[in-house]
Design a protein around this motif. Structure first.
Motif, PDB file in Angstrom:
ATOM      1  N   GLY A 224       0.910  -1.090  -0.145  1.00  0.00           N
ATOM      2  CA  GLY A 224       0.067   0.043  -0.047  1.00  0.00           C
ATOM      3  C   GLY A 224       1.108   1.209  -0.052  1.00  0.00           C
ATOM      4  O   GLY A 224       2.065   1.158   0.521  1.00  0.00           O
ATOM      5  N   ILE A 225       0.279   2.294  -0.562  1.00  0.00           N
ATOM      6  CA  ILE A 225       0.862   3.512  -0.596  1.00  0.00           C
ATOM      7  C   ILE A 225       0.328   4.471   0.485  1.00  0.00           C
ATOM      8  O   ILE A 225      -0.954   4.632   0.720  1.00  0.00           O
ATOM      9  N   ILE A 226       1.261   5.359   1.093  1.00  0.00           N
ATOM     10  CA  ILE A 226       1.140   6.319   2.258  1.00  0.00           C
ATOM     11  C   ILE A 226       1.641   7.634   1.376  1.00  0.00           C
ATOM     12  O   ILE A 226       2.748   7.942   1.146  1.00  0.00           O
ATOM     13  N   TRP A 227       0.829   8.434   0.693  1.00  0.00           N
ATOM     14  CA  TRP A 227       1.339   9.584  -0.090  1.00  0.00           C
ATOM     15  C   TRP A 227       1.662  10.851   0.923  1.00  0.00           C
ATOM     16  O   TRP A 227       0.749  11.026   1.820  1.00  0.00           O
ATOM     17  N   PHE A 228       2.479  11.625   0.692  1.00  0.00           N
ATOM     18  CA  PHE A 228       2.651  12.894   1.547  1.00  0.00           C
ATOM     19  C   PHE A 228       2.981  14.115   0.420  1.00  0.00           C
ATOM     20  O   PHE A 228       3.688  13.800  -0.711  1.00  0.00           O
TER      21      PHE A 228
END
Length: 324
Positions: A224-228
């Motif tokens: 999964g991706i955690i965008w900042f």
């Protein structure tokens, strides 16, 4: 994910100006150099770094000076000198194959996203977002820069939200005012791959030959991706349209959460606020606002591409990394 070798005492960091030079802020640059040297690093500079111009030189010249550091075996990390507006034009001339053969920690913030983001998404090499070499110590705020130095030496930090942050009048008054209590807006407890940088730069690259988000997502969809997103000054209705474009391009598939910075130069439309823009474009994704990422002080480092555990509750948060 490829994590470059950590640095040893007296290793050399190469500094180059892929966007603008530091000639207009030499005092801040010298202060930052002193701090780097005090923390055990040596430095070398490419010819364009101290130019008082934006951009620092022609696109091919900037790309060539980057290559000089990439292939130099004595250079163990590469730090971008400053932000700006024109690094995008260097992308056709950057030798990504050289970078792939010589992985080194690359650091920068703001416009240097145009280097860090494709290095991570295309080459699968972790990068460090958060500071530029020309100004990271100008506010004399030691906590997050010290964590950055420790990371370069192999001590992976757990970053925690600050208690105070910059009053947004700083750039008008010229004084480092840190008197506003930090309170993150939103909650999450998620694990995933960190991915992001300056929002405007990512938007500029979206849909170009330097957009490798789809490949990155496929490699790490199980994590999964955690965008900042570090929003510099984009007007809120423009930001909403940019988010929709990214959504239509499937940028937010496999997304666990989105971390949004404090906006340095706010230009909020009467039609839609920044928070409304994110919530309307991504209604089913946890979104955290007012994070210590980006152009306002203090700002933490983010390890682009790393596995992270992001825990945010009651206005406070922390990011714990695993380099795997």
């Amino acid at each position: 994910m490829i994590y470059p070798q950590f640095l040893q005492e007296k290793d050399t960091i190469g500094i180059t100006a892929l966007s603008k030079g530091v000639g207009g802020k030499l005092e801040s640059f010298e202060l930052s150099l002193d701090t780097l040297h005090q923390n055990g690093f040596q430095t070398i500079e490419t010819a364009n770094v101290r130019n008082d111009s934006e951009p620092s030189s022609e696109p091919k010249t900037r790309a060539q000076e980057l290559s000089e550091l990439v292939i130099n075996p004595t250079v163990k990390a590469i730090w971008c000198a400053a932000g700006g507006d024109f690094q995008l034009e260097t992308l056709p001339y950057i030798n990504f194959e050289e970078i792939k053969k010589n992985p080194k920690w690359i650091l920068g913030a703001s416009d240097p996203t145009n280097l860090l983001f494709p290095v991570t998404t295309k080459l699968d090499i972790a990068t460090i977002y958060g500071f530029n070499a020309g100004s990271f110590d100008e506010m004399m705020l030691k906590t997050y820069p010290k964590q950055c130095f420790n990371l370069l030496k192999g001590k992976v930090p757990t970053t925690k939200s600050s208690k105070k942050h910059q009053h947004l009048d700083y750039y008008n008054t010229g004084k480092p005012i840190l008197n506003t209590t930090t309170k993150y807006i939103g909650e999450c407890d998620v694990k995933g791959r960190m991915l992001g940088g300056c929002f405007e730069s990512i938007n500029d690259m979206a849909g170009t030959p330097f957009d490798h988000v789809a490949d990155f997502q496929q490699r790490y969809k199980q994590d999964g991706i955690i965008w900042f997103f570090d929003v510099f000054a984009m007007e809120s209705s423009d930001l909403y349209r940019a988010l929709l474009k990214m959504k239509y391009m499937n940028y937010f598939d496999y997304t666990k959460a989105i971390l949004v910075s404090r906006v340095l130069f706010e230009r909020e439309s009467k039609l839609i606020s920044y928070q409304e823009a994110f919530k309307k474009a991504c209604p089913d994704i946890p979104i955290i606002f007012e994070t210590d990422i980006g152009h306002t002080y203090p700002h933490m480092l983010v390890i682009n591409g790393a596995l992270a555990h992001v825990q945010i509750k009651d206005g406070k948060g922390q990011i714990t990394y695993k380099l795997k």
